[in-house]
Design an enzyme around this catalytic site. Structure first.
Site, PDB file in Angstrom:
ATOM      1  N   CYS A   1      10.823   4.328   1.856  1.00 45.34           N
ATOM      2  CA  CYS A   1      11.472   5.153   0.905  1.00 45.34           C
ATOM      3  C   CYS A   1      10.729   5.196  -0.412  1.00 45.34           C
ATOM      4  O   CYS A   1       9.678   4.146  -0.667  1.00 45.34           O
ATOM      5  CB  CYS A   1      13.023   4.337   0.871  1.00 45.34           C
ATOM      6  SG  CYS A   1      13.864   4.423   2.065  1.00 45.34           S
TER       7      CYS A   1
ATOM      8  N   GLY B   1      10.086   9.939   1.150  1.00 49.36           N
ATOM      9  CA  GLY B   1      11.457  10.442   1.814  1.00 49.36           C
ATOM     10  C   GLY B   1      11.828  11.485   1.526  1.00 49.36           C
ATOM     11  O   GLY B   1      12.175  12.066   0.648  1.00 49.36           O
TER      12      GLY B   1
ATOM     13  N   ASN C   1      13.627  -0.007  -1.135  1.00 51.25           N
ATOM     14  CA  ASN C   1      12.754   0.317  -0.140  1.00 51.25           C
ATOM     15  C   ASN C   1      12.380  -0.903   0.633  1.00 51.25           C
ATOM     16  O   ASN C   1      11.741  -1.951  -0.015  1.00 51.25           O
ATOM     17  CB  ASN C   1      11.184   0.788  -1.036  1.00 51.25           C
ATOM     18  CG  ASN C   1       9.953   1.142  -0.119  1.00 51.25           C
ATOM     19  OD1 ASN C   1       9.037   0.989  -0.335  1.00 51.25           O
ATOM     20  ND2 ASN C   1      10.351   1.375   1.081  1.00 51.25           N
ATOM     21  N   GLY C   2      12.167  -0.759   1.939  1.00 51.61           N
ATOM     22  CA  GLY C   2      11.654  -2.054   2.891  1.00 51.61           C
ATOM     23  C   GLY C   2      12.765  -2.206   3.818  1.00 51.61           C
ATOM     24  O   GLY C   2      13.681  -1.339   4.125  1.00 51.61           O
TER      25      GLY C   2
ATOM     26  N   CYS D   1       1.361  -3.980   2.655  1.00 44.46           N
ATOM     27  CA  CYS D   1       1.213  -3.130   3.722  1.00 44.46           C
ATOM     28  C   CYS D   1       0.051  -2.312   3.789  1.00 44.46           C
ATOM     29  O   CYS D   1      -0.241  -1.576   2.946  1.00 44.46           O
ATOM     30  CB  CYS D   1       2.254  -2.296   3.667  1.00 44.46           C
ATOM     31  SG  CYS D   1       2.372  -1.004   4.918  1.00 44.46           S
TER      32      CYS D   1
ATOM     33  N   TYR E   1      -2.316   5.519   4.933  1.00 39.85           N
ATOM     34  CA  TYR E   1      -1.467   6.685   5.020  1.00 39.85           C
ATOM     35  C   TYR E   1      -0.455   6.731   4.185  1.00 39.85           C
ATOM     36  O   TYR E   1      -0.341   8.052   3.542  1.00 39.85           O
ATOM     37  CB  TYR E   1      -0.696   6.813   6.539  1.00 39.85           C
ATOM     38  CG  TYR E   1       0.152   8.018   6.516  1.00 39.85           C
ATOM     39  CD1 TYR E   1      -0.310   9.298   6.786  1.00 39.85           C
ATOM     40  CD2 TYR E   1       1.591   7.823   6.548  1.00 39.85           C
ATOM     41  CE1 TYR E   1       0.618  10.208   6.764  1.00 39.85           C
ATOM     42  CE2 TYR E   1       2.500   8.948   6.413  1.00 39.85           C
ATOM     43  CZ  TYR E   1       1.865  10.177   6.647  1.00 39.85           C
ATOM     44  OH  TYR E   1       2.823  11.236   6.881  1.00 39.85           O
TER      45      TYR E   1
ATOM     46  N   SER F   1      -3.435  13.981   4.175  1.00 43.29           N
ATOM     47  CA  SER F   1      -3.789  12.575   3.878  1.00 43.29           C
ATOM     48  C   SER F   1      -5.059  12.066   4.376  1.00 43.29           C
ATOM     49  O   SER F   1      -5.662  11.250   3.865  1.00 43.29           O
ATOM     50  CB  SER F   1      -2.788  11.820   4.755  1.00 43.29           C
ATOM     51  OG  SER F   1      -2.658  12.317   5.806  1.00 43.29           O
TER      52      SER F   1
ATOM     53  N   ASP G   1      -8.783  11.567  11.062  1.00 43.76           N
ATOM     54  CA  ASP G   1      -7.436  11.649  10.782  1.00 43.76           C
ATOM     55  C   ASP G   1      -7.091  10.170  10.501  1.00 43.76           C
ATOM     56  O   ASP G   1      -7.964   9.356  10.643  1.00 43.76           O
ATOM     57  CB  ASP G   1      -6.339  12.109  11.842  1.00 43.76           C
ATOM     58  CG  ASP G   1      -5.166  12.156  11.611  1.00 43.76           C
ATOM     59  OD1 ASP G   1      -4.862  12.227  10.101  1.00 43.76           O
ATOM     60  OD2 ASP G   1      -4.281  12.981  12.304  1.00 43.76           O
ATOM     61  N   ASP G   2      -5.986   9.884   9.654  1.00 49.19           N
ATOM     62  CA  ASP G   2      -5.727   8.483   9.107  1.00 49.19           C
ATOM     63  C   ASP G   2      -5.087   7.503  10.517  1.00 49.19           C
ATOM     64  O   ASP G   2      -5.509   6.368  10.526  1.00 49.19           O
ATOM     65  CB  ASP G   2      -4.842   8.653   8.190  1.00 49.19           C
ATOM     66  CG  ASP G   2      -3.339   9.172   8.336  1.00 49.19           C
ATOM     67  OD1 ASP G   2      -2.611   8.922   8.918  1.00 49.19           O
ATOM     68  OD2 ASP G   2      -3.440  10.499   7.800  1.00 49.19           O
TER      69      ASP G   2
ATOM     70  N   CYS H   1       6.519  -1.601  13.434  1.00 55.36           N
ATOM     71  CA  CYS H   1       6.741  -2.186  11.907  1.00 55.36           C
ATOM     72  C   CYS H   1       8.207  -2.584  11.728  1.00 55.36           C
ATOM     73  O   CYS H   1       9.152  -1.756  11.903  1.00 55.36           O
ATOM     74  CB  CYS H   1       6.296  -1.283  10.975  1.00 55.36           C
ATOM     75  SG  CYS H   1       6.424  -1.726   9.543  1.00 55.36           S
TER      76      CYS H   1
ATOM     77  N   CYS I   1      -0.418  -7.203   5.573  1.00 60.25           N
ATOM     78  CA  CYS I   1       0.307  -7.158   6.857  1.00 60.25           C
ATOM     79  C   CYS I   1      -0.332  -6.310   7.739  1.00 60.25           C
ATOM     80  O   CYS I   1      -0.376  -5.152   7.343  1.00 60.25           O
ATOM     81  CB  CYS I   1       1.888  -6.965   6.643  1.00 60.25           C
ATOM     82  SG  CYS I   1       2.663  -6.936   8.236  1.00 60.25           S
TER      83      CYS I   1
ATOM     84  N   CYS J   1       1.187  -4.223  12.825  1.00 63.31           N
ATOM     85  CA  CYS J   1       1.314  -2.905  13.549  1.00 63.31           C
ATOM     86  C   CYS J   1      -0.077  -2.633  14.436  1.00 63.31           C
ATOM     87  O   CYS J   1       0.109  -2.097  15.620  1.00 63.31           O
ATOM     88  CB  CYS J   1       1.489  -1.613  12.638  1.00 63.31           C
ATOM     89  SG  CYS J   1       0.314  -1.305  11.389  1.00 63.31           S
TER      90      CYS J   1
HETATM   91  P1  AMP Z   1       1.586  11.028  16.003  1.00 63.24           P
HETATM   92  O1  AMP Z   1       1.927  12.236  16.489  1.00 63.24           O
HETATM   93  O2  AMP Z   1       2.865  10.399  16.315  1.00 63.24           O
HETATM   94  O3  AMP Z   1       0.482  10.312  16.583  1.00 63.24           O
HETATM   95  O4  AMP Z   1       1.458  10.995  14.295  1.00 63.24           O
HETATM   96  C1  AMP Z   1       0.204  10.862  13.704  1.00 63.24           C
HETATM   97  C2  AMP Z   1       0.149  11.665  12.648  1.00 63.24           C
HETATM   98  O5  AMP Z   1       1.339  11.533  11.824  1.00 63.24           O
HETATM   99  C3  AMP Z   1      -0.940  11.389  11.689  1.00 63.24           C
HETATM  100  O6  AMP Z   1      -1.801  12.695  11.482  1.00 63.24           O
HETATM  101  C4  AMP Z   1      -0.679  10.855  10.508  1.00 63.24           C
HETATM  102  O7  AMP Z   1      -1.054  11.403   9.263  1.00 63.24           O
HETATM  103  C5  AMP Z   1       1.071  10.920  10.303  1.00 63.24           C
HETATM  104  N1  AMP Z   1       1.971   9.628  10.493  1.00 63.24           N
HETATM  105  C6  AMP Z   1       1.400   8.407  10.538  1.00 63.24           C
HETATM  106  N2  AMP Z   1       2.508   7.685  10.541  1.00 63.24           N
HETATM  107  C7  AMP Z   1       3.520   8.288  10.011  1.00 63.24           C
HETATM  108  C8  AMP Z   1       4.614   7.801   9.566  1.00 63.24           C
HETATM  109  N3  AMP Z   1       5.143   6.438   9.466  1.00 63.24           N
HETATM  110  N4  AMP Z   1       5.462   8.751   9.255  1.00 63.24           N
HETATM  111  C9  AMP Z   1       4.976  10.290   9.157  1.00 63.24           C
HETATM  112  N5  AMP Z   1       3.859  10.723   9.508  1.00 63.24           N
HETATM  113  C10 AMP Z   1       2.969   9.521   9.928  1.00 63.24           C
END
Ligand code: AMP
Length: 475
Positions: A14, A41, A115-116, A251, A257, A298, A360-361, A397, A447, A450
């Site tokens: 959050c 959020g 938040n947490g 974190c 991300y 991102s 991608d991240d 997480c 941390c 994950c």
């Molecule tokens: P996924 O389809 O679950 O592999 O989602 C990965 C994508 O969602 C990546 O493009 C990230 O930028 C984004 N993402 C990663 N972690 C989160 C998160 N906790 N909440 C929302 N989006 C996320």
């Protein structure tokens, strides 16, 4: 999403904000600050305000712009306020879990925004129930508020310092009582929280420094793990409520991300860190290609870093509809998949016949990358090489980012070659833990559970299985 009591199971990634010493319209400043924390959020938003005597609150489901308008802000009169944006990924929403959580106590009204995620919330909740407390929500914040109210001490900050050692896990908190705003962070330092000064003399605390900038603050610094900051009128005082834990646990995913690129986290510019993550990725997983493109938004800095390091041309291949919201918000995998197509269009002129590096991240559940690779191929890309700026996410997480359960995490189920097949890429490269930390510029203090499964605070097996049960049954 409901637990066995029929209550909502909250997800606690959050945004929080607190304002003090700002005439009689702290709520409006909080409103604009929450806008800057919207990415943390999108499920619900709330503001509680104090005029020195009473606390008034308005909170509702939806985006900040949906929860508030002039009519809703007008009655929120006072010079101190706290606010909250609440994140959730799947399942039903409930008004009961929307924050700030407000309670009447024998010491006067109290509002709290959190938040947490506490790993011992269930035990703490049981203890409160045994002592006869009535709980209305499944939110940790209610547990925090009721414990705080029941703790002995002269002032709220005394009670906070006395009760904090019982809270195991992640908490960046803003607390509003009739006469002051109090902010604190858990002694591990899991989630961010920073303080800034307004030109007018008041102070603001916020989850991210970008929100401090938005409301016109000079950023002072991060609130330290275990530190308690008390803001009364235009004065902010600080003391150490708890000694910082010997092992810090910031974190890493905030860098990768979650935070906005304009945030400073652990003294590092997130934007710069992401560029370095991209550069490290180019060194670790080079590939012959014609163009590098990000998954917006991102991954943009990381793709810039990859392009600069590799010498491959940076361009854009996706156009993102910024108004559709995060695909993560959709409750089912099927809707998530549709969400990707709803969210991105391609630029075929940039892609046709090209060997593409898509940066991608992260890959979490693995539902986003595959459809994106397909979109690139449909637009004529000759090859698609996927590069990810963190290691495989193989563990849930318990400290506030909703990654899903072991079962849902694709890297828990499959190895890298299988994930590559699954998403239909020509190659897939993840940044190693060591290189990721090198890009952040720290050896420890983070941390990385994950990625590694090594949790900095012991997570009971019961919590692991209950998370799996909640998410497995209801997600
Ligand atoms: P996924 O389809 O679950 O592999 O989602 C990965 C994508 O969602 C990546 O493009 C990230 O930028 C984004 N993402 C990663 N972690 C989160 C998160 N906790 N909440 C929302 N989006 C996320």
């Amino acid at each position: 999403m409901s637990d066995v009591l029929g209550l909502d199971y909250p997800k606690e990634e959050c945004g929080v904000l607190g304002v003090s010493g700002i005439g009689s319209d702290a709520a409006r400043t909080t409103f604009f600050g929450l806008y800057a924390l919207q990415h943390r959020g999108q499920e619900a938003a709330g503001i509680a305000v104090s005029d020195g005597r009473a606390i008034r609150v308005h909170k509702a489901q939806g985006l900040v712009s949906q929860a508030f308008n002039d009519e809703k802000l007008e009655p929120l009169v006072g010079g101190m306020a706290i606010g909250h944006t609440r994140y959730s990924t799947t399942g039903a929403n409930s008004d009961r879990n929307v924050q700030p959580y407000v309670v009447e106590t024998m010491h006067g009204p109290l509002a709290i925004a959190h938040n947490g995620n506490l790993v011992n919330a269930d035990q703490l909740r049981s203890k409160l129930l045994e002592r006869g407390a009535g709980l209305q929500s499944s939110s940790d914040s209610e547990v925090l508020a009721l414990m705080l109210a029941a703790t002995e001490g002269e002032t709220w900050e005394d009670r906070l310092a006395a009760v904090m050692p019982q809270w195991q896990g992640a908490f960046s908190l803003v607390i509003l009582c009739a006469g002051k705003v109090i902010a604190t962070r858990d002694p591990w330092g899991f989630r961010p929280l920073s303080i800034g000064r307004l030109a007018s003399g008041g102070h603001v605390v916020a989850s991210e420094t970008g929100a401090l900038q938005t409301v016109g603050c000079d950023i002072i610094r991060e609130i330290e793990p275990g530190e308690i900051v008390v803001m009364q009128g235009q004065v902010a005082r600080s003391h150490q409520g708890m000694k910082p834990n010997s092992t810090q646990a910031r974190c890493t995913f905030e860098h990768v991300y979650f935070s906005r690129p304009d945030a400073v986290w652990d003294g590092k510019s997130i934007h710069q860190v992401r560029q370095r993550l991209g550069a490290e990725l180019a060194k670790q997983h080079p590939v012959d290609a014609d163009i590098v493109l990000p998954v917006p938004d991102s991954s943009m800095p990381a793709a810039v870093g990859y392009a600069a390091e590799s010498g491959i041309t940076y361009t854009e291949g996706f156009v993102k509809n910024r108004y559709i919201g995060r695909t993560f918000i959709e409750p089912t995998d099927e809707l998530r998949r549709q969400g990707v197509a709803l969210k991105f269009n391609t630029l075929p002129d940039n892609l046709f016949g090209k060997r593409v590096v898509m940066v991608d991240d992260s890959i979490v559940r693995g539902t986003t990358a595959g459809p994106l690779v397909r979109l690139l191929r449909d637009a004529g890309a000759a090859e698609v090489h996927v590069r990810i700026t963190c290691p495989p996410i193989a563990h849930p997480c318990f400290f506030g980012v909703d990654m899903g359960t072991h079962e849902e995490l694709i890297a828990h189920q499959l190895g890298v070659p299988e994930i590559c097949d699954h998403i239909g890429a020509d190659s897939l490269g993840y940044l190693s833990l060591q290189k990721m930390m090198a890009a952040i510029g720290r050896d420890d203090g983070y941390c990385n559970a994950c990625f590694t499964g090594s949790y900095p605070v012991p997570v009971q097996l019961s919590l692991m299985s209950s998370k799996q049960r909640f998410d497995g049954v209801l997600g």
